[in-house]
Design an enzyme around this catalytic site. Structure first.
Site, short mmCIF file in Angstrom:
data_model
loop_
_atom_site.label_atom_id
_atom_site.label_comp_id
_atom_site.label_asym_id
_atom_site.label_seq_id
_atom_site.Cartn_x
_atom_site.Cartn_y
_atom_site.Cartn_z
N SER A 1 0.62 -1.08 0.03
CA SER A 1 -0.14 -0.16 0.21
C SER A 1 1.00 1.24 0.05
CB SER A 1 -0.76 0.23 1.14
OG SER A 1 -0.04 -0.09 2.47
N ASP B 1 -2.20 8.23 7.77
CA ASP B 1 -3.25 7.51 8.79
C ASP B 1 -2.52 6.57 9.65
OD1 ASP B 1 -2.19 5.58 7.00
OD2 ASP B 1 -3.89 5.18 5.84
N HIS C 1 0.40 4.85 6.91
CA HIS C 1 0.97 5.38 5.87
C HIS C 1 1.54 6.92 6.09
CE1 HIS C 1 -1.90 2.29 4.59
NE2 HIS C 1 -0.89 1.82 3.89
#
Length: 362
Positions: free
Chosen positions: A37, A327, A330
């Site tokens: 991600s 977040d 990340h």
């Protein structure tokens, strides 16, 4: 002002614009991205059964269209900035191209998928992400397609000069240290786990090489123990030092392997980026890099904004560039930009044996 003069003025301005636009030299034929991600640009949007998506607000709030794109970020991520440095457009998600018969992969493509790790984990069962092994299989499909489109000789040359970026491993450590019931814990002690990860990665890297990859940019595992999701597990909100220790241990083993592999395979070229220590610098010396908040996530709810992920119901900070983390896992766009800048132009202290700029010029 005469119409003729206006016409020539317009043409002159257009020529200047075209010249400026073309001044950003293309330094590599293409960029192929593998990973999780941290560099997913929207592949998970196309996985119908996956919950690991970022196709909802407040993700993308600082992206050019201010809409979520599938990036786990307030804006661009490291894959976008790396493409910019190479003079390329961001590599499109592989799954967005598979339904288009005339797809041209010669400009690069991203296989990265949120949730992916070196180990397949339970992804094979639940299809929550594109496993790293599956990403490599997709790369083999792309390589065969390019041979079909360009011819074997031209395709081989183009792929050998393209950049292969790999950002993988964070989820393996989050899985191991995140839950005592995780599948990864069954592998054994942390030392055994790290050894198994390295063995698996060696085989995966060699598979990409066998498909023609020659120029690799390999990002080490960051200090995952310092992300908000790990800090919030401690009453003192300190980093998970065990997770950091073994991530660092893995990175040292990875560096050793890359150095050894280079002596065996002469046309293997690589840049290793010390993500671990660069991120520690951002966290331990935030003001040096223009940050004011290094512990809390910008978007989320609860302590450190890390009890509840970044969802439409979550709150988010007004100045994202102040935060290291977007977040609970990340980095912000601002942090990702700094990471790529160091990877591209940095000194051997953090990027070696050559930086990305030197890699693509060789």
């Amino acid at each position: 002002m005469s119409e003729k003069f206006t016409f020539f003025l317009l043409m002159f301005c257009m020529l200047i614009f075209i010249n400026l636009k073309s001044s950003r030299a293309q330094l590599a034929p293409a960029l192929f991205v593998f990973g999780d991600s941290l560099v997913d640009v929207g592949n998970n949007n196309h996985l119908p059964f996956s919950l690991l998506k970022a196709d909802f607000p407040h993700n993308g709030i600082d992206f050019p269209n201010h809409k979520p794109t599938g990036r786990f970020s307030n804006g661009k991520n490291a894959a976008d900035f790396l493409a910019e440095k190479l003079g390329l457009l961001s590599s499109p998600p592989y799954l967005s191209l598979t339904r288009i018969k005339s797809s041209n992969f010669s400009a690069g493509v991203s296989f990265a998928s949120g949730g992916a790790g070196i180990f397949d984990g339970d992804d094979k069962i639940y299809h929550k992400s594109i496993t790293f092994n599956k990403q490599i299989s997709y790369y083999g499909t792309v390589q065969a397609k390019m041979v079909e489109q360009l011819g074997a000789t031209k395709a081989e040359k183009m792929i050998s000069k393209s950049v292969i970026a790999i950002v993988i491993g964070s989820n393996d450590f989050l899985g191991y240290f995140g839950s005592s019931t995780s599948a990864q814990m069954k592998i054994g002690s942390p030392q055994q786990y790290v050894a198994s990860l390295l063995l698996a990665f060696k085989g995966q890297l060699k598979r990409i090489y066998d498909y023609g990859g020659r120029k690799f940019v390999i990002f080490g595992v960051p200090a995952m123990g310092c992300c908000p999701a790990q800090r919030v597990r401690n009453k003192t909100e300190t980093c998970n030092e065990a997770a950091n220790y073994w991530a660092d241990n893995y990175n040292k083993g990875l560096v050793s392997f890359l150095q050894d592999y280079k002596t065996q395979v002469k046309d293997f070229q690589y840049t290793y980026f010390d993500t671990y220590n660069v991120f520690l610098n951002l966290i331990q010396q935030p003001a040096t890099y223009g940050f004011k908040e290094e512990k809390s996530a910008c978007c989320g709810l609860g302590d450190l904004n890390a009890k509840i992920p970044c969802l439409p119901i979550s709150t988010y900070c007004s100045n994202r560039s102040d935060h290291v983390f977007w977040d609970l896992y990340h980095p912000t766009e601002a942090a990702a930009r700094i990471v790529v800048e160091i990877a591209y132009n940095g000194s051997p202290k953090y990027v070696f044996p050559v930086n990305v700029k030197q890699l693509v010029s060789s």
